[in-house]
Design a protein around this motif. Structure first.
Motif, short mmCIF file in Angstrom:
data_model
loop_
_atom_site.label_atom_id
_atom_site.label_comp_id
_atom_site.label_asym_id
_atom_site.label_seq_id
_atom_site.Cartn_x
_atom_site.Cartn_y
_atom_site.Cartn_z
N PHE A 1 15.49 6.14 3.69
CA PHE A 1 14.31 6.55 3.26
C PHE A 1 13.87 7.82 3.96
O PHE A 1 14.15 8.14 5.09
CB PHE A 1 13.10 5.56 3.97
N ILE A 2 13.41 8.98 3.13
CA ILE A 2 13.05 10.33 3.70
C ILE A 2 11.64 10.58 3.71
O ILE A 2 11.10 10.17 2.43
CB ILE A 2 14.01 11.25 2.88
N GLN A 3 11.07 10.87 4.72
CA GLN A 3 9.68 11.27 4.73
C GLN A 3 9.04 12.59 4.87
O GLN A 3 9.83 13.34 5.82
CB GLN A 3 8.98 10.22 5.86
N ILE A 4 8.40 13.06 4.29
CA ILE A 4 7.77 14.40 4.33
C ILE A 4 6.54 14.20 5.29
O ILE A 4 5.75 13.56 4.88
CB ILE A 4 7.39 15.21 3.06
N SER A 5 6.78 14.80 6.39
CA SER A 5 5.65 14.80 7.37
C SER A 5 4.92 16.48 7.44
O SER A 5 4.79 16.77 6.70
CB SER A 5 5.98 14.25 8.71
N ALA A 6 4.63 16.66 8.83
CA ALA A 6 4.02 17.91 8.96
C ALA A 6 4.60 18.39 10.40
O ALA A 6 4.55 17.53 11.41
CB ALA A 6 2.41 17.84 8.98
N ALA A 7 4.59 19.68 10.73
CA ALA A 7 5.26 20.26 11.84
C ALA A 7 3.98 20.26 12.80
O ALA A 7 2.81 20.35 12.61
CB ALA A 7 5.75 21.60 11.77
N GLY A 8 4.51 19.44 14.22
CA GLY A 8 3.61 19.62 15.24
C GLY A 8 2.76 18.54 15.33
O GLY A 8 1.91 18.45 16.15
N VAL A 9 2.81 17.62 14.77
CA VAL A 9 1.89 16.41 14.61
C VAL A 9 2.06 15.57 15.77
O VAL A 9 1.22 14.83 16.36
CB VAL A 9 2.17 15.30 13.47
N ASP A 10 3.08 15.84 16.75
CA ASP A 10 3.33 15.06 17.97
C ASP A 10 2.77 15.85 19.08
O ASP A 10 2.52 15.44 20.35
CB ASP A 10 4.56 14.95 18.34
N SER B 1 -2.27 19.77 20.76
CA SER B 1 -3.00 20.91 20.26
C SER B 1 -3.01 21.20 18.98
O SER B 1 -3.81 22.15 18.74
CB SER B 1 -2.11 22.06 21.32
N THR B 2 -2.16 20.50 18.14
CA THR B 2 -2.12 20.93 16.66
C THR B 2 -3.49 20.36 16.04
O THR B 2 -4.11 21.12 15.34
CB THR B 2 -1.10 19.93 16.10
N LYS B 3 -4.25 19.23 16.81
CA LYS B 3 -5.26 19.04 16.23
C LYS B 3 -6.58 20.12 16.26
O LYS B 3 -7.81 19.94 15.70
CB LYS B 3 -5.90 17.61 16.80
#
Length: 222
Positions: free
Chosen positions: A109-118, A121-123
């Motif tokens: 299972f390969i998932q495309i996520s987004a940089a910095g979501v952990d 401050s990204t929010k």
């Protein structure tokens, strides 16, 4: 040759990935929301399956995944879709897809996520409730996938562009997100490289445009 299920196949990354898989000689099944999208998948060389991920269950999705060797999750609610759909698609459809993969006996299972979501401050980079909901959904979806017991890989790209792919990236646990961007075509090519390298199982990386050929960037980290 592998048979790959693409969840969100009609999205921009999904379309690029179908081209990559076709050129590499792999079969693919594209899960898309509308019948016209399924027809587009057929024209790109794959099998199109029409399913609304917000209105189906794991057993139904699992039936569509039967016979596949891997699942790539690249679905998303899209811009201006509202806070609720960030949760039902970017999070909920990811969890559903992982459950369906398990039910169908598919490990990879390969998932495309987004940089910095952990990073909290990204929010605040974009002071918008939809953006905050998107970041939360991607973060939580990744956490659930890591706990799933599947043979997962998570790719977290920086800002996505429609520019032509360069075939070169920067891939690391963390990359410079401040001014980073990457063509969707290069994200798709990275998915293919990850799919073909079992050493990437259990890895989570950020990626952005860079100077290292994609296969080399992946092989350096496994």
């Amino acid at each position: 040759m592998a048979r790959v299920a693409i969840i969100g196949a009609h999205g921009k990354i999904g379309q690029e990935l179908m081209r990559e898989l076709y050129d590499a000689g792999h079969d693919f099944v594209g899960i898309a929301r509308g019948e016209e999208h399924a027809e587009d998948i057929f024209r790109l060389g794959g099998e199109g399956v029409t399913l609304d991920l917000e209105a189906t269950d794991a057993a139904t999705l699992a039936a569509a995944l039967e016979g596949c060797d891997a699942v790539v999750f690249t679905a998303g609610a899209g811009p201006n879709s509202g806070v609720e759909r960030k949760r039902t698609v970017d999070y909920g459809a990811s969890v559903l897809s992982a459950e369906a993969a398990q039910a169908a006996g598919i490990r990879r299972f390969i998932q495309i996520s987004a940089a910095g979501v952990d990073d909290p401050s990204t929010k605040t980079v974009v002071p918008d409730p939809q953006w905050a909901a998107y970041v939360d959904a991607k973060r939580d979806a990744d956490a659930r996938l890591r706990e799933s017991g599947l043979d997962w890989t998570i790719l977290r790209p920086t800002a996505l562009t429609t520019a032509d792919g360069t075939g070169r990236i920067e891939l690391a646990e963390h990359v410079d997100r401040a001014n980073g961007s990457i063509p969707r075509a290069d994200v798709a090519a990275t998915v293919l490289a990850v799919l073909e390298n079992p050493g990437t199982i259990g890895e989570q990386w950020e990626l952005t445009g860079g100077s290292t050929p994609i296969d080399e960037a992946v092989s350096r980290l496994v």
